[in-house]
Write a protein that holds these residues in place. Structure first.
Motif, PDB file in Angstrom:
ATOM      1  N   SER A   1       1.173  -0.581 -14.848  1.00 42.71           N
ATOM      2  CA  SER A   1       1.570   0.329 -15.924  1.00 42.71           C
ATOM      3  C   SER A   1       0.727   0.122 -17.177  1.00 42.71           C
ATOM      4  O   SER A   1       0.543   1.052 -17.973  1.00 42.71           O
TER       5      SER A   1
ATOM      6  N   ARG B   1       3.843   4.221   3.110  1.00 35.94           N
ATOM      7  CA  ARG B   1       4.997   4.422   2.230  1.00 35.94           C
ATOM      8  C   ARG B   1       5.617   3.109   1.749  1.00 35.94           C
ATOM      9  O   ARG B   1       6.166   3.048   0.663  1.00 35.94           O
ATOM     10  N   ARG B   2       5.519   2.062   2.569  1.00 36.98           N
ATOM     11  CA  ARG B   2       6.239   0.834   2.223  1.00 36.98           C
ATOM     12  C   ARG B   2       5.553  -0.359   2.877  1.00 36.98           C
ATOM     13  O   ARG B   2       5.060  -0.268   3.999  1.00 36.98           O
TER      14      ARG B   2
ATOM     15  N   ARG C   1       5.757   1.500  -1.863  1.00 36.55           N
ATOM     16  CA  ARG C   1       6.748   0.522  -2.312  1.00 36.55           C
ATOM     17  C   ARG C   1       6.525  -0.821  -1.626  1.00 36.55           C
ATOM     18  O   ARG C   1       6.323  -0.879  -0.416  1.00 36.55           O
ATOM     19  N   ILE C   2       6.543  -1.868  -2.403  1.00 35.26           N
ATOM     20  CA  ILE C   2       6.469  -3.222  -1.877  1.00 35.26           C
ATOM     21  C   ILE C   2       7.863  -3.829  -1.968  1.00 35.26           C
ATOM     22  O   ILE C   2       8.453  -3.866  -3.040  1.00 35.26           O
ATOM     23  N   ASP C   3       8.380  -4.270  -0.832  1.00 34.54           N
ATOM     24  CA  ASP C   3       9.722  -4.879  -0.779  1.00 34.54           C
ATOM     25  C   ASP C   3       9.639  -6.310  -0.250  1.00 34.54           C
ATOM     26  O   ASP C   3       9.017  -6.535   0.787  1.00 34.54           O
TER      27      ASP C   3
ATOM     28  N   LEU D   1       3.959  -4.402 -10.981  1.00 35.98           N
ATOM     29  CA  LEU D   1       4.316  -3.093 -11.523  1.00 35.98           C
ATOM     30  C   LEU D   1       4.008  -3.019 -13.018  1.00 35.98           C
ATOM     31  O   LEU D   1       3.506  -2.006 -13.517  1.00 35.98           O
TER      32      LEU D   1
ATOM     33  N   LEU E   1       0.649   2.739  -7.822  1.00 37.11           N
ATOM     34  CA  LEU E   1       1.319   1.436  -7.812  1.00 37.11           C
ATOM     35  C   LEU E   1       2.481   1.428  -8.806  1.00 37.11           C
ATOM     36  O   LEU E   1       3.583   0.986  -8.479  1.00 37.11           O
TER      37      LEU E   1
ATOM     38  N   SER F   1       4.194   3.898 -10.039  1.00 37.87           N
ATOM     39  CA  SER F   1       5.287   4.803  -9.677  1.00 37.87           C
ATOM     40  C   SER F   1       5.931   4.422  -8.347  1.00 37.87           C
ATOM     41  O   SER F   1       6.877   5.080  -7.916  1.00 37.87           O
ATOM     42  N   GLU F   2       5.416   3.362  -7.723  1.00 37.87           N
ATOM     43  CA  GLU F   2       5.909   2.890  -6.433  1.00 37.87           C
ATOM     44  C   GLU F   2       5.836   3.972  -5.360  1.00 37.87           C
ATOM     45  O   GLU F   2       6.697   4.094  -4.500  1.00 37.87           O
TER      46      GLU F   2
ATOM     47  N   PRO G   1      10.303  -6.104  -4.372  1.00 43.42           N
ATOM     48  CA  PRO G   1       9.369  -5.673  -5.422  1.00 43.42           C
ATOM     49  C   PRO G   1       8.689  -6.853  -6.100  1.00 43.42           C
ATOM     50  O   PRO G   1       9.178  -7.989  -6.067  1.00 43.42           O
TER      51      PRO G   1
ATOM     52  N   THR H   1      -3.805   2.765  -9.864  1.00 45.01           N
ATOM     53  CA  THR H   1      -2.694   2.128 -10.574  1.00 45.01           C
ATOM     54  C   THR H   1      -1.533   3.092 -10.789  1.00 45.01           C
ATOM     55  O   THR H   1      -0.382   2.665 -10.873  1.00 45.01           O
TER      56      THR H   1
END
Length: 327
Positions: free
Chosen positions: A78, A27-28, A65-67, A74, A59, A61-62, A69, A56
């Motif tokens: 897209s 998830r993250r 999620r990469i925190d 992103l 990726l 739509s997250e 970001p 993709t």
């Protein structure tokens, strides 16, 4: 592939199956410190490097999620969204009426039509192929809608007896699958360079791979395979820069979190671990003349010291940190 891509991938993955986790959605990815913290539906993992092979669509739509970001990532994801190619595999009675490996198009007056592969590999089957808006619309209605559409077109082209001669065997659903949300990538106008952007590592520890990052063979299984090899090699090379050094940098930035992570992993104070690891690793490593990098000699050379060490299963060397340990 006569036996099917699914069987091929299963066979290629046999060697990695002992260290492969399933039913464990990520998830993250927390990149605020070192090591990386990967949060999943079954807990958290720590890792020096991560390879992301997610489509993709996920990726962008997250969904993972990469925190903090990474806006450039992103944006690139897209720019290379997924299209859709849906398939229906049907058995056909009286297959001898058709020549093996022939193509049939029933309509030329509309794009709302499917293509048909008659007797692939000489088998008594017909494969229907749907694309674009037609595929998205039919998938949203369910597998039966795809089969019914194919039958209606084949009946119109080949006669009413085709209705009783056809049975559905398998229907794809990549568009409605939450872990794909499409089939394979296509670059939007003016975004062909986004594939190269997706190949750029994040901090030399988060690497992306898949057909969408392939410079030439995008949209293919072999392109995805080659990109996976490329990302794995890059991750291996940069992974040597992690370990205790990365932990020391984290110790300076956030000493409380660093110590908490080490305690969860069952390790002691960072200074003690660094000295001990360096002392044990030095005689067990040699220079690789092919790559100019240090590497373990062999599992036999390392002997009993590595047995029971969970890091060994993930290819970690003696300087490895608490990677891939449940927290």
């Amino acid at each position: 592939v006569r036996e099917g891509y699914g069987r091929l991938i299963d066979r290629l993955g046999v060697a990695a199956s002992p260290v492969t986790g399933t039913d464990c959605a990520v998830r993250r990815i927390d990149r605020s410190g070192a090591p990386l913290r990967i949060e999943t539906t079954r807990g958290a993992l720590l890792a020096r490097t991560v390879i992301l092979t997610t489509p993709t669509s996920l990726l962008a739509s997250e969904a993972i999620r990469i925190d903090p970001p990474v806006p450039a990532l992103l944006e690139a994801a897209s720019g290379v969204p997924l299209g859709l190619a849906s398939k229906v595999h049907m058995t056909v009675r009286g297959a001898g009426d058709f020549q093996p490996d022939t193509q049939l198009w029933t309509r030329t007056d509309t794009a709302q039509t499917a293509g048909y592969h008659l007797r692939p590999f000489g088998r008594p089957m017909i494969e229907a192929y749907f694309g674009a808006d037609l595929a998205w619309g039919l998938e949203a209605q369910g597998p039966a809608a795809l089969f019914d559409f194919a039958v209606s077109e084949l009946v119109a082209a080949l006669g009413s007896d085709m209705r009783r001669r056809l049975d559905a065997v398998a229907v794809s659903g990549w568009g409605v699958d939450p872990w794909s949300q499409g089939a394979y990538s296509h670059a939007l106008p003016g975004h062909a360079a986004d594939r190269a952007k997706l190949r750029m590592a994040v901090e030399d520890r988060i690497f992306l791979a898949g057909e969408a990052t392939a410079p030439v063979y995008y949209g293919t299984a072999h392109g995805a395979w080659m990109e996976g090899e490329r990302a794995a090699e890059n991750a291996r090379e940069h992974g040597d820069g992690g370990g205790v050094g990365a932990e020391m940098r984290m110790q300076m930035r956030d000493p409380e979190r660093a110590q908490a992570l080490r305690e969860v992993a069952g390790l002691g104070e960072i200074g003690e671990v660094a000295r001990d690891a360096a002392g044990r690793a030095a005689p067990a490593r040699e220079r690789d003349p092919q790559r100019g990098q240090a590497r373990p000699r062999s599992a036999q050379d390392l002997g009993e010291r590595r047995r029971g060490d969970p890091r060994a299963a993930f290819g970690e060397d003696e300087l490895g940190a608490a990677a891939f340990r449940d927290v």
